[in-house]
Enzyme design. Structure first.
Site, PDB file in Angstrom:
ATOM      1  N   ALA A 103       4.939   4.502 -12.544  1.00 35.83           N
ATOM      2  CA  ALA A 103       3.931   4.695 -11.510  1.00 35.83           C
ATOM      3  C   ALA A 103       2.749   3.808 -11.874  1.00 35.83           C
ATOM      4  O   ALA A 103       2.509   3.538 -13.059  1.00 35.83           O
ATOM      5  CB  ALA A 103       3.502   6.160 -11.444  1.00 35.83           C
ATOM      6  N   CYS A 104       2.041   3.333 -10.873  1.00 33.47           N
ATOM      7  CA  CYS A 104       0.868   2.495 -11.117  1.00 33.47           C
ATOM      8  C   CYS A 104      -0.226   2.919 -10.149  1.00 33.47           C
ATOM      9  O   CYS A 104       0.021   3.049  -8.950  1.00 33.47           O
ATOM     10  CB  CYS A 104       1.221   1.019 -10.926  1.00 33.47           C
ATOM     11  N   PHE A 105      -1.424   3.131 -10.682  1.00 29.54           N
ATOM     12  CA  PHE A 105      -2.551   3.583  -9.875  1.00 29.54           C
ATOM     13  C   PHE A 105      -3.792   2.766 -10.180  1.00 29.54           C
ATOM     14  O   PHE A 105      -3.989   2.346 -11.321  1.00 29.54           O
ATOM     15  CB  PHE A 105      -2.913   5.046 -10.207  1.00 29.54           C
TER      16      PHE A 105
END
Length: 135
Positions: A103-105
């Site tokens: 996941a990347c935020f």
């Protein structure tokens, strides 16, 4: 069994937490910011910062007897989502087989004004084939 894993090569925690915790054949690596343990400094470019985060994760994996291919999940936190492509290019140099879920935020801010932080989960499992038939 729960065991604290700490590498002398990775930076010490900047708060009341461990670099990593081993429990039930799984290693949970705390978010690594791009601090070089030897110099105490942080690189300036996002590419260099990504390399340092991933090197720090590698040091912790090594301490636990694991490799990048044993990582099953990562979370990448970016101060600027526009750095996504540059970080992806660096990330692909470390994860070359058995690619982990990810996941990347974009976040409002990271410790020490870092541009990136990466956490990881790794397992002591060579192969796993899910039962897709539900049996």
């Amino acid at each position: 069994m729960k065991k604290i894993i700490a590498s002398a090569k990775a930076p010490a925690a900047v708060g009341p937490y461990s670099q990593a915790i081993y429990v039930n054949d799984t290693l949970y690596i705390s978010g690594q910011i791009p601090i070089n343990r030897e110099t105490g400094s942080m690189p300036e470019s996002i590419e260099e910062q990504a390399h340092q985060c991933l090197k720090n994760i590698g040091y912790i994996l090594e301490e636990a007897g694991l490799k990048y291919k044993d990582v099953v999940k990562t979370t990448v936190l970016l101060a600027d989502i526009n750095d996504f492509a540059a970080v992806n290019a660096v990330y692909a140099q470390y994860f070359t087989e058995d690619l982990p879920a990810r996941a990347c935020f974009q976040v409002a801010a990271l410790p020490k004004c870092a541009g990136i932080e990466i956490e990881a989960i790794a397992c002591y499992v060579d192969t796993y084939e899910p039962d897709m038939a539900g049996e």
